[in-house]
Write an enzyme that holds these catalytic residues in place. Structure first.
Site, mmCIF file in Angstrom:
data_model
loop_
_atom_site.group_PDB
_atom_site.id
_atom_site.type_symbol
_atom_site.label_atom_id
_atom_site.label_comp_id
_atom_site.label_asym_id
_atom_site.label_seq_id
_atom_site.Cartn_x
_atom_site.Cartn_y
_atom_site.Cartn_z
ATOM 1 N N LYS A 1 32.355 43.368 49.253
ATOM 2 C CA LYS A 1 32.763 44.833 49.347
ATOM 3 C C LYS A 1 32.840 45.399 47.863
ATOM 4 O O LYS A 1 32.099 46.564 47.809
ATOM 5 C CB LYS A 1 34.030 45.139 49.972
ATOM 6 C CG LYS A 1 34.051 44.679 51.369
ATOM 7 C CD LYS A 1 35.524 44.933 52.161
ATOM 8 C CE LYS A 1 35.410 44.515 53.415
ATOM 9 N NZ LYS A 1 36.711 44.357 54.066
ATOM 10 N N HIS B 1 49.304 36.120 50.074
ATOM 11 C CA HIS B 1 49.699 35.890 51.403
ATOM 12 C C HIS B 1 51.173 35.814 51.722
ATOM 13 O O HIS B 1 51.990 35.965 50.870
ATOM 14 C CB HIS B 1 48.896 34.760 51.916
ATOM 15 C CG HIS B 1 49.452 33.234 51.041
ATOM 16 N ND1 HIS B 1 50.710 32.908 51.816
ATOM 17 C CD2 HIS B 1 49.375 32.511 50.329
ATOM 18 C CE1 HIS B 1 50.970 31.770 50.775
ATOM 19 N NE2 HIS B 1 50.016 31.624 49.989
#
Length: 134
Positions: A60, A110
């Site tokens: 991206k 995470h």
């Protein structure tokens, strides 16, 4: 100057299912170096998900999508201190080289349910008409 920013979030549960159901998932997505790193961490789904999200975030930040290259052309490595780094290979590297010197900053994290990665690509020059100053 900043060329692109990418962010990706992945459900760890989905990555765990992909690892368990598809024997080829790890080999399709990760390079030999990345697989060695992940195996040293017992292929824990949160680490795999973080690395997967990092690759998506880098794509991206390049602004291209996976056009002309694949997941293995983006390798997620780390410094001796553990900071994640990006190594571009093949067509992904050729694409980034169009902009002269480049640097990709990467952060991976995470929690219990999700892994997230954030990438910022800096370049020396921008020639894309969509990115020129007004």
């Amino acid at each position: 100057m900043i060329f692109g920013v990418g962010v990706d979030i992945v459900e760890i549960r989905r990555i765990k299912e992909a690892i368990e159901k598809h024997n080829t998932f790890i080999d399709r997505i990760f390079s030999k170096n990345e697989i060695e790193y992940l195996k040293n961490r017992n292929l824990r789904p949160e680490f795999v998900a973080g690395r997967f999200a990092a690759k998506e975030a880098v794509v991206k930040s390049l602004g291209s999508g996976f056009r002309g290259f694949d997941f293995k052309d983006i390798e997620i490595d780390r410094t001796a201190s553990g900071r994640p780094t990006v190594v571009l290979k093949g067509k992904a590297k050729l694409m980034a080289n169009k902009y002269g010197n480049y640097k990709i900053h990467l952060s991976i994290s995470h929690g219990v349910d999700n892994a997230i990665a954030y990438a910022i690509m800096e370049v020396d020059k921008i020639e894309d008409s969509d990115c020129k100053d007004i």
